[in-house]
Design a protein around this motif. Structure first.
Motif: not given
Ligand code: FAD
Ligand code: NAP
Length: 878
Positions: A247-259, A451-452, A499-503, A527-530
C-alpha cells in the motif's frame, strides 16, 4: 530533550494539534522516541473526522481493511472490521481502542482549541495559545505539528438568509452526539457531495418529507455494503505486513490495484461496457478506472460518464429527475466520486423531492423554511414566482474549507511576524506538503501539496508522521534546532505538483480540490496528484540527499542545502522511465546501420503530428549532389515565408522525414513553409559535408522560391541538435558569402562547440537519452579531432558573430548541449545580434520534439512558432 511529562509544565518538545488518526500516531511516535509531547484537541474525544461526522449513514469510502493503521501489527489480529466499509461508530470505536491500548489519552488535552501560535526567533520556540485556562492557556514547544485534518472545518454555508431559520439546524460535519430523530419531520438537505449522498437515503426513510437541494450532481456508485468478500482478503490474509508495505508504494495507498495501460478508446464498446460494469459491481474507489486515460482524456472520460448516466437513468423512474441527477458539468473523477446505498432510488420515493438549485436557486433561508426562485422544468417550483417551503429541520451537507481551513484558521505567525494567512493569500505554498517557508519547525500532516485527500489517508498520514518523526530525531542527533524549506525548493515543489495536475482533467472542475467551494478562496489545485508511492520516493530522496531543499540550523550555524527534488517535468520523467524500463542497448553500442534502423523503427511508432495543407517530397541541389527534401505547406493561401529546416541525429542519423511531427508542428504554428533537408551524413560523408550541404540547400531554396511557392525575402533557417549546428553554420556561411539573406535562425538544442568540459555535459551526460557517450560517438563519426575547432564544425568559434541573423535559441535544462547553446546565445548577444533565448525548464534534448506525446514542451514549440512569425513580421494568432 526534556524527560518530564507534559502535565508538569507548559514547555514541551512537541505540540500536536488534533487527536484524529494523525495526531494519535504522531503522539505515539514522539513518546516512543523520548520526546515530551502534548496533543491539543478541540473535541472531547479522539477520532477527529469520526468523532465529528456522526450523521446518519457516515462510513468510510476506502475499504476499511485498507483504511487501518499499519504501525501496530498486533491490530491486524486484535481488531476485525465487520463490513467492507465500516460505519462511523465502528471507526470511532477503533480509534478509541487504539488510543486506550497505547494509553494515548493521558497526553491529549481534550476540549482545548488552539487559537493562535507564534514563532520566537530568539528562543527558537513556538508559543501556542489555546482557549483553555491555566497552564494549557499557552504551551511553548520546539516543534509544532498540525494534525488538524483536511476535512475538519465545516464550511460556513454561503446561503442567503443563513442563521434565520428557527427550526432545527444540523451540519453533517459536526453532528449531535446523541443522534437526531427525523421521524415525522419535514427535512431539507442542502448539498449532494459524499456526506449528502450517504445521509439522504437514511433521512428519507425516517422523515415525513425530504427535500434535497442540489447545486451540482455528483457521480455515485453502489458501495455494496456487507461483509468484505473473502477473495478481496487473499493477499492481506496471506501476509498482512507485505500487504501494508505494498500500500505504501502504491498509487493511492491501496495495494494491488491494477494499473491499466489500455485506452478506453482502443477497445470495443462491449469490452468497455463490461469493464465499467465490473467497476460498478465492485464499488471500490481505487478500482473505478479500468482504463489508462479516464483521468487525462476528455473523450475517454466521456465514455465513463455516459455509462454512469445510463445507470442513473436505469434506476430513477422519472426521466426528468434522472436528468438532473446526471453530472454533466465535470468529468468523472474530477470531483471525488461517492459510494452510496440506495441514493438514486431514494428519488423514486413519494416523500422525496429534488430541487435543482441551478434553475431554482435559493432566494433565502427564512425563519420557517427555504424560499426558492421559480423556474420551469423538473424539480422546479413552477414557472415565474418563487416558492416558499416550510421545514422542521435543515441539514447542511455543504462540505468543508478543505485542506487549508484548519491550518490557516489556527492563526499561525512565523518568522518576522509573517502570518500564514498572508503567506498563503495567493494559495498555499509548501515543500512536500510538509513544511512552509517562513515557519520553521512547523509541520503539516497531509497538508496541501501532499497526496492527502487523493489517497487512502491512513497510509498518507502514517508516511507523514514517520517523516516528521525521523526528521525530529535527525535534528536531535545532529544537535540542530530548526528546519525550514528554501524558497526555491518550495516554489518548484508547488510547480511540480501543478505540472502534474495540469496533465490531468482534475483542474477542470469547480471542486473543493481547487478550493472552488469556498467563496474567495484562491483557485489552486490543493493536493499532490503524483501518487502515494512517487511522493514517498521524493520525501525519502530529500532525506537521502541531506535534506535537499531545507535549511537546517543550530548552535553551530546553519546549512542551506538548496535544490529541487523533482525538476524534470512529470511527463518527460515518465517517458524517460518508460525508455529505461525497455532496457534498450545504448545507440553508440550499435553499428551505424543498426542505429539508423532503430531510429526509423522508433519513428514509426510515434504520433504523426498535426495535419498541414500539403506535403511534397522533392530533390534539391546540395554541395556534393542531389539531396532529398520534404516540404510542408500551411493550409492557407501562399506564397508563404519559408524555413529551411535541418533535422537532428548527430550528423549520422536521420533524414528529411525524421523530424516529421516537429516540422508539421512548426508549419502549423509559424504559418510558414518548412523545407526539411536530407543533408549528407557521416561516416559516409564526414565534415564538412553537412555544413556545405546546409548552405547549398539555403541557396537552392532562395533561388527556387517561386517554384516552391515561397517568399525569397522571407527565408529563415531552423534546426535541432546537429541540425541546429548546420543551421547556425549556414547563417555564418551566408553572411560571409554576402547572401542569401536569412531573416532569422531558430536553433533548438544546437551543437555549437566540440568542447565537452561545460558543466551540462557532467550534469546531464547520462540518463537523459542524449548522453556524453553518444555525443562522443557522433563527433567521432562526423569530424576529425583536429578539424573540430573549425567554425564550420563549432560555430561558436567563429572569429566574429556580428552581422548574423536574429536568433531564437532554445536550450533545455537536462541536455548535455545546454551550456554550449546558452554560450552561443550569449556570444550572439555580445556580438550585437538580437536573440530570444528560451531556457526550457525540466526538458531534455529530445522532449521538445515529442509532438502529441508530451504535453509540457508544447509551450516551447509555441514560442518557437511565434519566433518564426516574429522573423517574418507576421502577427501571432491570439
Ligand atoms: P481529523 O480526523 O480531521 O482530525 C483533526 C482533529 O484536529 C479534529 O479532531 C479537530 O477537532 C482537531 N482540530 C483542528 N483544529 C484544531 C484547533 N485549532 N485546535 C484544537 N483542535 C483542532 N479518508 C479516507 O482515506 N478514507 C475514507 O473513507 C474517508 N472518509 C471520510 C469520511 C468523512 C465523512 C470525512 C469528513 C472525511 C473522510 N476521509 C476519509 C478523510 C478523513 O478526514 C481522513 O481519513 C482522516 O480521518 C483524517 O485524520 P486526521 O487526524 O488527519 O484529521
Ligand atoms: P462536498 O463534497 O464539498 O459537498 C458539498 C455539497 O454541498 C456539494 O454538493 C456542494 O455543491 C453543496 N454546496 C456547498 N455550498 C453550497 C451552497 N451554498 N448552496 C448549495 N449547495 C452547496 O462535501 P462533503 O459531502 O462533506 O464531502 C467532502 C469530502 O469528505 C468528500 O469529498 C470525501 O473526501 C470526504 N467524505 C467522505 C465520505 C465517505 O464516503 N467516506 C463521506 C463524506 C465525506 P457544489 O458541488 O456545487 O459545490
Amino acid at each position: 530533550m526534556s524527560e518530564s511529562t507534559p502535565q508538569e509544565q507548559t514547555n514541551v518538545d512537541v505540540v500536536i494539534v488534533g487527536a484524529g488518526f494523525a495526531g494519535m500516531y504522531q503522539l505515539h511516535r514522539m513518546r516512543d522516541a523520548g520526546f515530551s509531547a502534548v496533543v491539543l484537541e478541540a473535541g472531547d474525544g479522539v477520532g477527529g473526522t469520526w468523532y465529528w461526522n456522526r450523521y446518519p449513514g457516515a462510513r468510510c469510502d476506502i475499504l476499511t481493511v485498507d483504511y487501518s493503521y499499519s504501525w501496530d501489527p498486533e491490530l491486524e489480529t486484535e481488531w476485525e472490521w465487520s463490513e467492507r466499509y465500516a460505519t462511523q461508530p465502528e471507526i470511532l470505536a477503533y480509534a478509541n481502542f487504539v488510543a486506550d491500548k497505547h494509553d494515548l489519552k493521558r497526553d491529549i488535552r481534550f476540549e482545548t482549541r488552539v487559537t493562535s501560535a507564534e514563532w520566537d526567533e530568539n528562543a527558537k520556540r513556538w508559543t501556542v495559545h489555546t482557549d483553555a485556562d491555566g497552564e494549557l492557556g499557552s504551551v511553548v514547544a520546539q516543534h509544532y505539528v498540525m494534525a488538524t485534518g483536511c476535512l475538519s472545518v465545516p464550511k460556513v454555508p454561503d446561503v442567503p438568509g443563513n442563521g434565520r431559520f428557527e427550526g432545527e439546524v444540523y451540519s453533517t460535519g459536526s453532528w449531535p452526539h446523541d443522534g437526531v430523530d427525523f421521524t415525522g419531520k419535514r427535512v431539507a438537505v442542502i448539498g449532494t457531495g459524499s456526506s449528502g449522498v450517504q445521509s439522504i437515503p437514511i433521512i428519507a426513510e425516517q422523515a415525513a418529507q425530504l427535500t434535497v437541494f442540489q447545486r451540482t450532481p455528483n457521480f455515485s456508485l453502489p458501495a455494496h455494503h456487507g461483509p468484505i468478500a473473502d477473495e478481496r482478503l487473499v493477499e492481506y490474509r496471506d501476509d498482512p505486513a507485505a500487504y501494508r508495505a505494498e500500500a505504501k508504494v502504491s498509487r493511492i495507498g491501496v495495494p494491488f490495484v491494477p494499473i491499466s495501460e489500455v485506452s478506453a478508446l482502443d477497445v470495443s464498446d462491449e469490452e468497455r461496457l463490461a469493464a465499467y460494469e465490473e467497476s460498478w459491481q465492485r464499488g471500490e474507489l481505487g478500482r473505478l478506472s479500468p482504463f489508462s486515460d479516464l483521468g487525462i482524456d476528455a473523450e475517454a472520460n466521456d465514455t465513463m460518464r455516459e455509462f454512469l448516466h445510463g445507470k442513473i437513468r436505469g434506476i430513477v423512474d422519472d426521466p426528468a429527475i434522472a436528468d438532473l441527477l446526471c453530472p454533466t458539468n465535470h468529468y468523472f473523477g474530477t470531483k471525488r466520486p461517492c459510494l452510496d446505498t440506495g441514493y438514486y432510488s431514494t428519488f423514486n420515493r413519494d416523500n422525496v423531492r429534488l430541487v435543482d438549485l441551478l434553475t431554482t436557486p435559493i432566494e433565502s433561508i427564512t425563519e420557517t423554511g427555504i424560499d426558492i426562485a421559480g423556474a420551469s422544468g423538473a424539480g422546479a417550483a413552477g414557472a415565474g414566482g418563487s416558492e416558499s417551503m416550510e421545514f422542521d429541520a435543515i441539514v447542511f451537507a455543504t462540505g468543508f474549507d478543505a485542506m487549508t481551513g484548519a491550518i490557516v484558521g489556527a492563526n499561525i505567525t512565523g518568522r518576522n511576524g509573517l502570518s500564514l494567512s498572508d503567506a498563503w493569500a495567493g494559495g498555499p505554498m509548501t515543500y512536500l506538503g510538509l513544511m512552509t517557508v517562513g515557519f520553521p519547525n512547523l509541520y503539516m500532516i497531509t497538508g496541501p501539496g501532499s497526496p492527502s485527500v487523493l489517497s487512502n489517508m491512513m497510509v498518507s498520514i502514517e508516511q507523514h508522521v514517520d517523516w516528521i518523526s525521523e526528521t525530529l530525531d535527525h535534528l536531535r542527533m545532529t544537535q540542530l534546532d530548526t528546519i525550514e524549506p528554501t524558497e526555491l525548493a518550495q516554489e518548484k515543489w508547488v510547480q511540480h505538483s501543478n505540472d502534474i495536475a495540469n496533465l490531468t482533467l482534475l483542474p477542470t472542475a469547480n471542486s473543493w480540490y481547487m478550493g472552488a467551494n469556498v467563496p474567495g478562496k484562491p483557485s489552486v489545485f490543493l493536493p499532490y496528484p503524483g501518487g502515494v508511492g512517487a511522493y514517498r520516493e521524493a520525501c525519502d530522496e530529500v532525506v537521502e540527499r541531506g535534506y535537499l531543499g531545507f535549511t537546517l540550523a543550530g548552535a553551530g550555524g546553519s546549512t542551506v542545502n538548496d535544490g529541487v527534488i523533482r525538476a524534470v517535468k512529470p511527463d518527460v520523467a515518465a517517458m524517460l522511465q518508460v525508455i529505461e524500463d525497455m532496457g534498450l542497448p545504448p545507440i553508440e553500442s550499435l553499428s551505424v546501420e543498426d542505429a539508423r534502423a532503430f531510429m526509423a523503427a522508433s519513428a514509426e511508432a510515434r504520433p504523426p503530428g498535426p495535419d498541414v495543407g500539403e506535403i511534397v517530397d522533392g530533390v534539391l541541389q546540395g554541395a556534393g549532389g542531389e539531396l532529398a527534401y520534404r516540404l510542408y505547406r500551411p493550409d492557407s493561401d501562399g506564397p508563404h515565408p519559408v524555413v529551411v529546416y535541418f533535422h537532428g541525429g548527430g550528423w549520422v542519423l536521420g533524414s528529411q522525414e525524421s523530424d516529421d511531427p516537429m516540422c508539421r508542428d512548426l508549419c502549423v504554428r509559424s504559418g510558414a513553409v518548412i523545407v526539411s533537408v536530407n543533408y549528407r551524413h557521416a561516416p559516409e560523408a564526414r565534415f564538412p559535408a553537412a555544413a556545405d550541404d546546409g548552405f547549398a540547400a539555403v541557396r537552392w531554396v532562395a533561388s527556387h522560391a517561386d517554384e516552391l511557392g515561397v517568399l525569397a525575402d522571407q527565408l529563415a533557417v531552423a534546426g535541432w541538435s546537429a541540425g541546429g549546428n548546420v543551421a547556425a553554420v549556414a547563417c555564418q556561411q551566408a553572411r560571409d558569402a554576402g547572401g542569401p539573406a536569412i531573416v532569422g535562425q531558430l536553433l533548438l538544442n544546437p551543437a555549437t562547440d566540440c568542447d565537452f568540459s561545460r558543466p551540462s555535459y557532467n550534469e546531464n551526460g547520462e540518463g537523459y537519452i542524449l548522453t556524453t557517450a553518444l555525443m562522443t560517438w557522433f563527433w567521432d563519426h562526423y569530424c576529425d579531432p583536429d578539424q573540430r575547432t573549425d567554425p564550420l564544425a563549432s560555430p561558436i568559434r567563429a572569429e566574429s558573430l556580428a552581422g548574423l541573423p536574429r536568433a531564437m535559441i532554445v536550450t533545455c535544462q537536462f541536455d548535455p548541449l545546454r551550456d554550449e547553446g546558452d554560450a552561443y546565445a550569449e556570444a550572439l548577444v555580445a556580438a550585437g545580434v538580437e536573440v530570444d533565448h528560451l531556457e526550457a525548464e525540466g526538458q531534455t534534448h529530445t522532449s521538445t520534439g515529442a509532438v502529441d506525446v508530451l504535453m509540457t514542451p508544447t509551450a516551447t514549440r509555441e514560442a518557437m512558432g511565434n519566433a518564426l512569425r516574429g522573423f517574418f513580421g507576421v502577427s501571432v494568432p491570439a
